[in-house]
Scaffold this motif. Structure first.
Motif, mmCIF file in Angstrom:
data_model
loop_
_atom_site.group_PDB
_atom_site.id
_atom_site.type_symbol
_atom_site.label_atom_id
_atom_site.label_comp_id
_atom_site.label_asym_id
_atom_site.label_seq_id
_atom_site.Cartn_x
_atom_site.Cartn_y
_atom_site.Cartn_z
ATOM 1 N N MET A 1 1.472 -8.963 2.979
ATOM 2 C CA MET A 1 0.750 -7.695 3.043
ATOM 3 C C MET A 1 1.691 -6.660 3.635
ATOM 4 O O MET A 1 2.077 -6.759 4.805
ATOM 5 C CB MET A 1 -0.507 -7.817 3.901
ATOM 6 C CG MET A 1 -1.135 -6.476 4.300
ATOM 7 S SD MET A 1 -1.609 -5.400 2.925
ATOM 8 C CE MET A 1 -3.207 -6.122 2.492
ATOM 9 N N PHE A 2 2.105 -5.695 2.840
ATOM 10 C CA PHE A 2 2.968 -4.618 3.312
ATOM 11 C C PHE A 2 2.128 -3.358 3.435
ATOM 12 O O PHE A 2 1.862 -2.663 2.456
ATOM 13 C CB PHE A 2 4.134 -4.421 2.341
ATOM 14 C CG PHE A 2 5.156 -3.392 2.781
ATOM 15 C CD1 PHE A 2 5.140 -2.828 4.051
ATOM 16 C CD2 PHE A 2 6.152 -2.981 1.909
ATOM 17 C CE1 PHE A 2 6.077 -1.884 4.448
ATOM 18 C CE2 PHE A 2 7.103 -2.039 2.286
ATOM 19 C CZ PHE A 2 7.065 -1.492 3.551
ATOM 20 N N THR B 1 0.845 -1.192 0.000
ATOM 21 C CA THR B 1 0.000 0.000 0.000
ATOM 22 C C THR B 1 0.887 1.250 0.000
ATOM 23 O O THR B 1 2.048 1.213 0.399
ATOM 24 C CB THR B 1 -0.950 0.030 1.209
ATOM 25 O OG1 THR B 1 -0.204 0.264 2.408
ATOM 26 C CG2 THR B 1 -1.720 -1.274 1.327
ATOM 27 N N GLY B 2 0.311 2.353 -0.454
ATOM 28 C CA GLY B 2 1.110 3.565 -0.596
ATOM 29 C C GLY B 2 2.245 3.356 -1.571
ATOM 30 O O GLY B 2 3.341 3.906 -1.420
ATOM 31 N N ALA B 3 1.992 2.561 -2.613
ATOM 32 C CA ALA B 3 3.047 2.117 -3.526
ATOM 33 C C ALA B 3 3.229 3.038 -4.725
ATOM 34 O O ALA B 3 4.006 2.724 -5.630
ATOM 35 C CB ALA B 3 2.750 0.696 -4.009
ATOM 36 N N GLY B 4 2.543 4.176 -4.726
ATOM 37 C CA GLY B 4 2.672 5.093 -5.846
ATOM 38 C C GLY B 4 3.893 5.974 -5.794
ATOM 39 O O GLY B 4 4.223 6.635 -6.788
ATOM 40 N N ILE C 1 2.734 -10.206 7.444
ATOM 41 C CA ILE C 1 2.176 -8.858 7.496
ATOM 42 C C ILE C 1 3.299 -7.936 7.925
ATOM 43 O O ILE C 1 3.971 -8.185 8.939
ATOM 44 C CB ILE C 1 0.998 -8.768 8.477
ATOM 45 C CG1 ILE C 1 -0.163 -9.649 8.009
ATOM 46 C CG2 ILE C 1 0.539 -7.317 8.639
ATOM 47 C CD1 ILE C 1 -1.287 -9.790 9.029
ATOM 48 N N LEU C 2 3.521 -6.902 7.151
ATOM 49 C CA LEU C 2 4.587 -5.945 7.412
ATOM 50 C C LEU C 2 3.993 -4.544 7.396
ATOM 51 O O LEU C 2 3.121 -4.260 6.576
ATOM 52 C CB LEU C 2 5.669 -6.077 6.336
ATOM 53 C CG LEU C 2 6.870 -5.131 6.394
ATOM 54 C CD1 LEU C 2 7.637 -5.306 7.689
ATOM 55 C CD2 LEU C 2 7.774 -5.383 5.191
ATOM 56 N N ALA C 3 4.447 -3.686 8.290
ATOM 57 C CA ALA C 3 3.958 -2.310 8.342
ATOM 58 C C ALA C 3 5.132 -1.349 8.370
ATOM 59 O O ALA C 3 6.222 -1.688 8.845
ATOM 60 C CB ALA C 3 3.078 -2.094 9.571
#
Length: 288
Positions: free
Chosen positions: A86-87, A11-14, A147-149
């Motif tokens: 899931m990052f 996510t936030g991969a832009g 799961i990674l944050a």
């Protein structure tokens, strides 16, 4: 390849770390769902991944909206058949940012609104919760996964003018510890990385600003380690890729028995400092 045959959502991969991690994960064999609130940025990341020979899918979603996160996971599984990683990387800084870095106007704490709080809370902490929650059924069906944050050095020490941001990132650290205990029985590892240096200026720029593709340190001019506040003196500045490599480590089997940890990334010894400033230190406390 460290992620051969795996499927990852970032996510936030832009832009920033999300884009760099998507490219690195794909180069290491993963098929990557590039999730971003900005469809044009997501498409640009996919184009870069494919140019490098990887496989990626652009998905538009606002991570602060649970239904959109669930839909992003469903689209990924429908397209690639499974989910391994899931990052939850998407994040925003609280209004006012870091004025000494961004050159913006400082916002006094008492002038922050409930909308300010709900925005940063929704993206930085609820977004991680929604991402983890949506990923768990697919990871359990797959026999486990990661799961990674993205947390922050600001979850561990204070930075000026971003108390709300710091609070949400500290919440991320607590969330991954709790989830690691609850989800370990399913073979699901849960970790976070806390970048200190080597992050993107886009983080403090308005939505829709051109993607810089380099770190603060790389764009600030010629690199001189002798005047850098980073205690570790190397002959190059820290980069986005330095943090992406830590994300890769935590997403891969190289960290197979690590869970519940927040790993400080691209720190170079910065957080080892004591509060007192000594004459032999270069720069000033404000440089941090």
């Amino acid at each position: 390849m460290k992620l051969e045959g795996r499927v990852a959502i970032v996510t936030g991969a832009g832009s920033g770390l999300g884009r760099e991690s998507s490219r690195l994960f794909a180069a290491e064999g993963a098929r990557v769902a590039v999730v971003d609130i900005d469809p044009e940025r997501a498409a640009e990341t996919v184009e870069l991944v494919e140019k490098d020979g990887g496989t990626a899918l652009a998905v538009t979603a606002d991570v602060s909206v649970e239904e959109q996160v669930r839909a992003a996971v469903a689209t990924t599984v429908d397209t690639f058949g499974t989910l391994d990683i899931m990052f939850a990387n998407a994040g925003v800084v609280s209004r006012g940012g870091v004025p000494s870095v961004a050159g913006g106007e400082q916002v006094e704490f008492q002038d922050l609104t409930d909308a300010d709080w709900q925005h940063v809370l929704g993206v930085n902490l609820s977004g991680v919760f929604y991402s983890a929650k949506a990923a768990v059924p697919a990871l359990r069906a797959n026999g486990g996964g990661t799961i990674l944050a993205t947390s922050s050095a600001a979850s561990l020490v204070a930075y000026h003018s971003i108390a709300l941001y710091s609070a949400t990132k500290a919440g991320v650290n607590g969330l991954i510890r709790g989830l690691s205990l609850d989800l370990g029985r399913y073979g699901i590892r849960v970790n976070a990385l806390a970048p200190t240096h080597g992050m993107s200026p886009n983080f403090l720029m308005p939505p829709g600003a051109p993607v810089v593709g380099q770190s603060y340190e790389e764009v600030s001019g010629p690199w001189d380690p002798s005047v850098s506040p980073i205690p570790l003196k190397l002959q190059r500045p820290p980069s986005l890729r330095d943090n992406a490599k830590v994300a890769l480590f935590l997403a891969s089997d190289d960290s197979e028995y690590i869970s519940g940890q927040t790993l400080v990334a691209t720190d170079g010894g910065t957080l080892s400092r004591v509060g007192m400033w000594f004459p032999e230190d270069k720069g000033s406390p404000g440089d941090l």
